[in-house]
Design a protein around this motif. Structure first.
Motif, mmCIF file in Angstrom:
data_model
loop_
_atom_site.group_PDB
_atom_site.id
_atom_site.type_symbol
_atom_site.label_atom_id
_atom_site.label_comp_id
_atom_site.label_asym_id
_atom_site.label_seq_id
_atom_site.Cartn_x
_atom_site.Cartn_y
_atom_site.Cartn_z
ATOM 1 N N GLU A 130 0.835 -1.197 0.000
ATOM 2 C CA GLU A 130 0.000 0.000 0.000
ATOM 3 C C GLU A 130 0.877 1.258 0.000
ATOM 4 N N PRO A 131 0.374 2.371 -0.531
ATOM 5 C CA PRO A 131 1.146 3.615 -0.536
ATOM 6 C C PRO A 131 1.347 4.151 0.877
ATOM 7 N N GLU A 132 2.369 4.960 1.056
ATOM 8 C CA GLU A 132 2.637 5.566 2.356
ATOM 9 C C GLU A 132 1.587 6.634 2.673
ATOM 10 N N ALA A 133 1.358 6.831 3.971
ATOM 11 C CA ALA A 133 0.434 7.855 4.480
ATOM 12 C C ALA A 133 -0.965 7.729 3.879
ATOM 13 N N ALA A 134 -1.415 6.495 3.662
ATOM 14 C CA ALA A 134 -2.688 6.274 2.972
ATOM 15 C C ALA A 134 -3.864 6.061 3.916
ATOM 16 N N TYR A 135 -3.606 5.745 5.198
ATOM 17 C CA TYR A 135 -4.686 5.268 6.052
ATOM 18 C C TYR A 135 -4.831 6.086 7.331
ATOM 19 N N ASP A 136 -6.095 6.185 7.775
ATOM 20 C CA ASP A 136 -6.414 6.751 9.083
ATOM 21 C C ASP A 136 -6.195 5.707 10.179
ATOM 22 N N TYR A 137 -6.525 4.452 9.865
ATOM 23 C CA TYR A 137 -6.394 3.372 10.848
ATOM 24 C C TYR A 137 -5.857 2.114 10.192
ATOM 25 N N VAL A 138 -5.031 1.401 10.946
ATOM 26 C CA VAL A 138 -4.708 0.014 10.654
ATOM 27 C C VAL A 138 -5.208 -0.798 11.847
ATOM 28 N N ILE A 139 -6.076 -1.768 11.582
ATOM 29 C CA ILE A 139 -6.692 -2.584 12.627
ATOM 30 C C ILE A 139 -6.155 -3.999 12.501
ATOM 31 N N LEU A 140 -5.638 -4.541 13.593
ATOM 32 C CA LEU A 140 -5.108 -5.896 13.603
ATOM 33 C C LEU A 140 -6.024 -6.795 14.432
ATOM 34 N N ASP A 141 -6.597 -7.800 13.764
ATOM 35 C CA ASP A 141 -7.502 -8.750 14.423
ATOM 36 C C ASP A 141 -7.285 -10.122 13.800
#
Length: 248
Positions: A130-141
């Motif tokens: 994925e591109p850098e600075a692309a997300y508000d959240y990364v969720i790990l489940d």
């Protein structure tokens, strides 16, 4: 219990069944379960939009309270698609990584998931693309029969996650551990602290130190993590002890 699907591959059993009792509640429930009675998701067949488990409700609160206008999230671990499926199409943009294609198929066939946003593959590898600075959240489940994969809780992984978040982004993790001071939870919390200025941890109540329970950890750099206790679905803030730094 009415069994609907059972499969064993790569030493992991996957089971889907209907039941009239779930964690002491009576009703009509459909459950996705892995080996050792590790429930990965469930729906109330009489109210499919209801989120049964506490941890996704708490994660949704943390997301909406800390960034009400968030637009992009990357989830590692699909299950039945509870969090992404909570939002209407187009309301928020989710991309999900799920290592097991069978889980994705089951979420559609038996649990009504309709999103077209799930990629099959290792979550770390897919997020790296994925591109850098692309997300508000990364969720790990993400879980296997042995627990959360180590390569998803290392310092190197968290550094990569930080690069994929914009400067006001955050990571939220769901972990399973023992009551009291769990060594893995302590280590993950310490490792996150190497890459993020602000961390906060939460846990569901446990009767004893040997009982398993859910832990949530949220980390971000731009400001302290905030929450409303009454909206945390029973999770309370905890202070993990010092742990070791996990590395690849």
């Amino acid at each position: 219990m009415q069994e609907l699907f059972r499969e064993t591959k790569n030493n992991q059993e996957i089971l889907v069944y209907d039941t009239t009792e779930l964690y002491g509640e009576t009703g009509r429930f459909r459950v996705l379960e892995f080996a050792n009675e590790a429930i990965q998701g469930a729906i109330d067949l009489d109210d499919p939009k209801r989120i049964i488990f506490e941890y996704p409700r708490a994660i949704i609160h943390l997301m909406e309270w800390n960034a009400p206008g968030f637009g992009h999230a990357f989830l590692i671990g699909h299950g039945i698609g509870t969090i992404a499926g909570h939002y209407r199409a187009g309301e928020k943009r989710f991309k999900t990584a799920e290592v097991d294609g069978t889980v994705v198929e089951l979420s559609r066939r038996w649990f009504g998931y309709t999103g077209d946003n799930v990629a099959v593959g290792d979550g770390r590898g897919l997020l790296e693309q994925e591109p850098e600075a692309a997300y508000d959240y990364v969720i790990l489940d993400a879980f296997t029969a042995a627990g959360t994969p180590r390569h998803l809780v290392s310092r190197e992984f968290f550094r990569m996650v930080r690069e994929k978040l914009h400067d006001r982004g955050a990571v939220i993790m769901n972990l399973i551990g023992k009551g009291g001071q769990d060594p893995l939870v302590n280590a993950v919390h310490t490792t996150l602290g190497e890459e993020y200025a602000h961390t906060k941890a939460f846990a569901l109540p446990a009767a004893g130190n040997r009982d398993t329970r859910n832990f949530l950890i949220m980390a971000q750099n731009h400001r302290p993590v905030e929450f409303q206790g009454r909206k945390m679905a029973g999770f309370t803030e905890i202070v993990p002890g010092a742990g070791y730094v996990i590395r690849d």
